[in-house]
Design a protein around this motif. Sequence first.
Motif, PDB file in Angstrom:
ATOM      1  N   ALA A 136      55.561  37.175  44.920  1.00  0.00           N
ATOM      2  CA  ALA A 136      55.999  37.106  43.527  1.00  0.00           C
ATOM      3  C   ALA A 136      54.978  37.830  42.666  1.00  0.00           C
ATOM      4  O   ALA A 136      53.774  37.542  42.735  1.00  0.00           O
ATOM      5  N   MET A 137      55.458  38.806  41.874  1.00  0.00           N
ATOM      6  CA  MET A 137      54.602  39.558  40.956  1.00  0.00           C
ATOM      7  C   MET A 137      55.128  39.302  39.544  1.00  0.00           C
ATOM      8  O   MET A 137      56.238  39.735  39.223  1.00  0.00           O
ATOM      9  N   LEU A 138      54.338  38.640  38.713  1.00  0.00           N
ATOM     10  CA  LEU A 138      54.828  38.255  37.392  1.00  0.00           C
ATOM     11  C   LEU A 138      53.808  38.563  36.313  1.00  0.00           C
ATOM     12  O   LEU A 138      52.617  38.264  36.464  1.00  0.00           O
ATOM     13  N   PRO A 139      54.244  39.139  35.179  1.00  0.00           N
ATOM     14  CA  PRO A 139      53.347  39.337  34.038  1.00  0.00           C
ATOM     15  C   PRO A 139      53.084  38.013  33.325  1.00  0.00           C
ATOM     16  O   PRO A 139      53.983  37.175  33.214  1.00  0.00           O
ATOM     17  N   VAL A 140      51.876  37.844  32.831  1.00  0.00           N
ATOM     18  CA  VAL A 140      51.495  36.612  32.139  1.00  0.00           C
ATOM     19  C   VAL A 140      50.513  36.927  31.016  1.00  0.00           C
ATOM     20  O   VAL A 140      49.953  38.024  30.936  1.00  0.00           O
ATOM     21  N   THR A 141      50.294  35.924  30.169  1.00  0.00           N
ATOM     22  CA  THR A 141      49.263  36.018  29.137  1.00  0.00           C
ATOM     23  C   THR A 141      47.885  35.833  29.783  1.00  0.00           C
ATOM     24  O   THR A 141      47.776  35.352  30.915  1.00  0.00           O
ATOM     25  N   PRO A 142      46.816  36.155  29.066  1.00  0.00           N
ATOM     26  CA  PRO A 142      45.474  35.809  29.553  1.00  0.00           C
ATOM     27  C   PRO A 142      45.327  34.309  29.776  1.00  0.00           C
ATOM     28  O   PRO A 142      46.028  33.489  29.171  1.00  0.00           O
ATOM     29  N   ILE A 143      44.403  33.946  30.620  1.00  0.00           N
ATOM     30  CA  ILE A 143      44.163  32.544  30.972  1.00  0.00           C
ATOM     31  C   ILE A 143      43.679  31.771  29.747  1.00  0.00           C
ATOM     32  O   ILE A 143      42.967  32.307  28.893  1.00  0.00           O
ATOM     33  N   ASP A 144      44.100  30.506  29.632  1.00  0.00           N
ATOM     34  CA  ASP A 144      43.607  29.681  28.520  1.00  0.00           C
ATOM     35  C   ASP A 144      42.435  28.818  28.989  1.00  0.00           C
ATOM     36  O   ASP A 144      42.014  28.875  30.152  1.00  0.00           O
ATOM     37  N   GLU A 145      41.900  28.014  28.092  1.00  0.00           N
ATOM     38  CA  GLU A 145      40.700  27.224  28.409  1.00  0.00           C
ATOM     39  C   GLU A 145      40.954  26.148  29.454  1.00  0.00           C
ATOM     40  O   GLU A 145      40.012  25.583  30.023  1.00  0.00           O
ATOM     41  N   SER A 164      54.280  27.814  32.323  1.00  0.00           N
ATOM     42  CA  SER A 164      52.956  28.300  32.686  1.00  0.00           C
ATOM     43  C   SER A 164      52.640  27.986  34.144  1.00  0.00           C
ATOM     44  O   SER A 164      53.346  27.205  34.802  1.00  0.00           O
ATOM     45  N   ILE A 165      51.562  28.596  34.635  1.00  0.00           N
ATOM     46  CA  ILE A 165      51.112  28.376  36.008  1.00  0.00           C
ATOM     47  C   ILE A 165      49.589  28.302  36.009  1.00  0.00           C
ATOM     48  O   ILE A 165      48.916  29.040  35.280  1.00  0.00           O
ATOM     49  N   HIS A 166      49.046  27.391  36.816  1.00  0.00           N
ATOM     50  CA  HIS A 166      47.599  27.182  36.863  1.00  0.00           C
ATOM     51  C   HIS A 166      46.944  28.154  37.834  1.00  0.00           C
ATOM     52  O   HIS A 166      47.548  28.547  38.844  1.00  0.00           O
ATOM     53  N   ILE A 167      45.729  28.534  37.525  1.00  0.00           N
ATOM     54  CA  ILE A 167      45.011  29.498  38.352  1.00  0.00           C
ATOM     55  C   ILE A 167      44.863  29.026  39.798  1.00  0.00           C
ATOM     56  O   ILE A 167      44.807  29.838  40.724  1.00  0.00           O
ATOM     57  N   SER A 168      44.829  27.725  40.014  1.00  0.00           N
ATOM     58  CA  SER A 168      44.693  27.198  41.375  1.00  0.00           C
ATOM     59  C   SER A 168      45.894  27.509  42.249  1.00  0.00           C
ATOM     60  O   SER A 168      45.808  27.472  43.482  1.00  0.00           O
ATOM     61  N   GLN A 169      47.037  27.841  41.616  1.00  0.00           N
ATOM     62  CA  GLN A 169      48.262  28.148  42.367  1.00  0.00           C
ATOM     63  C   GLN A 169      48.431  29.647  42.624  1.00  0.00           C
ATOM     64  O   GLN A 169      49.406  30.052  43.246  1.00  0.00           O
ATOM     65  N   VAL A 170      47.478  30.429  42.158  1.00  0.00           N
ATOM     66  CA  VAL A 170      47.605  31.889  42.168  1.00  0.00           C
ATOM     67  C   VAL A 170      46.728  32.481  43.267  1.00  0.00           C
ATOM     68  O   VAL A 170      45.612  32.009  43.509  1.00  0.00           O
ATOM     69  N   ASP A 171      47.234  33.535  43.915  1.00  0.00           N
ATOM     70  CA  ASP A 171      46.460  34.194  44.972  1.00  0.00           C
ATOM     71  C   ASP A 171      45.645  35.371  44.462  1.00  0.00           C
ATOM     72  O   ASP A 171      44.486  35.545  44.837  1.00  0.00           O
ATOM     73  N   MET A 202      35.873  22.698  31.260  1.00  0.00           N
ATOM     74  CA  MET A 202      35.633  23.306  32.575  1.00  0.00           C
ATOM     75  C   MET A 202      35.876  24.806  32.497  1.00  0.00           C
ATOM     76  O   MET A 202      36.860  25.255  31.922  1.00  0.00           O
ATOM     77  N   SER A 203      34.971  25.580  33.073  1.00  0.00           N
ATOM     78  CA  SER A 203      35.117  27.028  33.087  1.00  0.00           C
ATOM     79  C   SER A 203      35.809  27.479  34.370  1.00  0.00           C
ATOM     80  O   SER A 203      35.499  27.007  35.466  1.00  0.00           O
ATOM     81  N   TYR A 204      36.762  28.383  34.193  1.00  0.00           N
ATOM     82  CA  TYR A 204      37.475  28.933  35.347  1.00  0.00           C
ATOM     83  C   TYR A 204      37.088  30.389  35.612  1.00  0.00           C
ATOM     84  O   TYR A 204      37.747  31.075  36.382  1.00  0.00           O
ATOM     85  N   SER A 205      36.003  30.845  34.986  1.00  0.00           N
ATOM     86  CA  SER A 205      35.631  32.249  35.087  1.00  0.00           C
ATOM     87  C   SER A 205      35.261  32.644  36.512  1.00  0.00           C
ATOM     88  O   SER A 205      35.578  33.749  36.965  1.00  0.00           O
ATOM     89  N   GLY A 206      34.596  31.740  37.240  1.00  0.00           N
ATOM     90  CA  GLY A 206      34.217  32.046  38.619  1.00  0.00           C
ATOM     91  C   GLY A 206      35.438  32.236  39.504  1.00  0.00           C
ATOM     92  O   GLY A 206      35.527  33.209  40.273  1.00  0.00           O
ATOM     93  N   GLU A 207      36.394  31.294  39.410  1.00  0.00           N
ATOM     94  CA  GLU A 207      37.621  31.393  40.210  1.00  0.00           C
ATOM     95  C   GLU A 207      38.426  32.624  39.811  1.00  0.00           C
ATOM     96  O   GLU A 207      39.001  33.311  40.665  1.00  0.00           O
ATOM     97  N   TYR A 208      38.425  32.906  38.510  1.00  0.00           N
ATOM     98  CA  TYR A 208      39.156  34.086  38.016  1.00  0.00           C
ATOM     99  C   TYR A 208      38.583  35.357  38.632  1.00  0.00           C
ATOM    100  O   TYR A 208      39.326  36.221  39.115  1.00  0.00           O
ATOM    101  N   GLN A 209      37.273  35.484  38.623  1.00  0.00           N
ATOM    102  CA  GLN A 209      36.645  36.695  39.151  1.00  0.00           C
ATOM    103  C   GLN A 209      36.865  36.850  40.657  1.00  0.00           C
ATOM    104  O   GLN A 209      37.018  37.967  41.157  1.00  0.00           O
ATOM    105  N   LYS A 210      36.894  35.736  41.376  1.00  0.00           N
ATOM    106  CA  LYS A 210      37.149  35.798  42.825  1.00  0.00           C
ATOM    107  C   LYS A 210      38.549  36.332  43.125  1.00  0.00           C
ATOM    108  O   LYS A 210      38.766  37.012  44.137  1.00  0.00           O
ATOM    109  N   LYS A 211      39.508  36.010  42.247  1.00  0.00           N
ATOM    110  CA  LYS A 211      40.898  36.399  42.493  1.00  0.00           C
ATOM    111  C   LYS A 211      41.270  37.718  41.823  1.00  0.00           C
ATOM    112  O   LYS A 211      42.354  38.252  42.069  1.00  0.00           O
TER     113      LYS A 211
END
Length: 442
Positions: A119-128, A169-176, A1-10
């Motif tokens: 909450a402002m937190l540094p993280v690694t790039p998103i994984d697959e 880790s934290i999933h993109i669905s939990q991120v604003d 599953m690609s998360y690129s669309g959700e990533y770009q929206k956020k």
Amino acid sequence: MSYSGEYQKKLVTPEEAVRVVKSGDWVDYGAFAGQVVALDKALAARKEELFDVKIRAVTALRAPEVVKADPEAKHFIYNNWHFSGIDRKLHDKGLCYHIPLLYHELPGYYRRFADVDVAMLPVTPIDEHGFFNFGPQVSHAKATCEKSKVIILEVNPNIPRCLGGKEESIHISQVDYIVESNWTLPQIPSGAPTEIESKIASYIMPELEDGSCIQLGIGGMPNAVGQMIAQSDLNNLGLHSEMFTESMVDMVESGRVTGANKTTDRYKIAYTFAFGTQKTYNFLNNNPMCAIYPVDYVNDPFIIAQNEKVISINNCIEVDLTGQVCSESSGTRQISGTGGQFDFAFGSYRSKGGKSFIAMESTFKKGDELRSRIKPSLTPGAIVTTHRAIVHYLVTEYGIVNLKGKSTWERAEALISIAHPNVREDLIKEAENLGIWRRSNK
């Protein structure tokens, strides 16, 4: 599953992301080597629009831009759970407030009591799979996110991906919101130990044995022990330590550490944050030997105690003749914090065959005057970090003593025996005045 669309929206700019911060908000910045940089700068630029924004962090390795932009603290109130040298200097200027804690309880403070608006937190790039990794500072990150009304991630490709464990880790669905940044992690070289630090470490080394499970605290002396371990012939050591240090890389690469005798996380290194140079971060990146956990696991005394032969090694600032240990303040001046010293001193002693060591140089200089760190009473205002009944071994360059089970007069005798020779007679007189010296004492 690609998360690129959700990533770009956020995905937004740092300036757009910090618009969510309102006057009166509580904002969390992250911890240790993982504290936001781009978002800090963007928030500082909003100074004139905001008042009473309360910020939390842990052990800043860069001076926060919000503090530099607001030297009178009219707009931002900066708070810290454990001071670095930077935080200490800000505290001296009235620009940083300390938050006392028992470190293993910190995630619970967030889940039960703390307000977190952003909450402002540094993280690694998103994984697959759509996950961002918190990097080498899991500590209380997930608990902070669970409590926060808004979550903003600062994605940085330089952050190593640290495998769990849990809550790493934290999933993109939990991120604003997502912002992208690119900065180098602060480099904290261990440095060569001093002659005195090596002498202190030499008293501790004979207490270690094959199969010991090691915790090292911050500072030159614990690092000296780590270097000596790497050069020793000890075998099958384990590591269960709140902080992963650079000397631990040497311990592993020398073949001293296997984790084979551990009860918890067998064959793995358990930790909750890391300091070091790029050598340390490269070692931790995607390393299946390492398991990063939240601090309520790593520092839980009852988890620590499940391993056998736990060896806990930490520093202190001063100790009184009854064994009360201050490791975080110089009188009323906050120097650092409680950190995990209590957690590991308590947990290691509960371990079968476990030992806790608190070490210090016997003296320090104030101007041209040589002063003893072993004192009749703690400096007025000094914080008792480790209760005297919790203290096991105390070590200086003049020796090592066990305080467990000893009366006040036995403690005074033991502690004076490892004080600097020039102050021993004065300490004996003070012990007599305190009623904790017997004629039969040496």
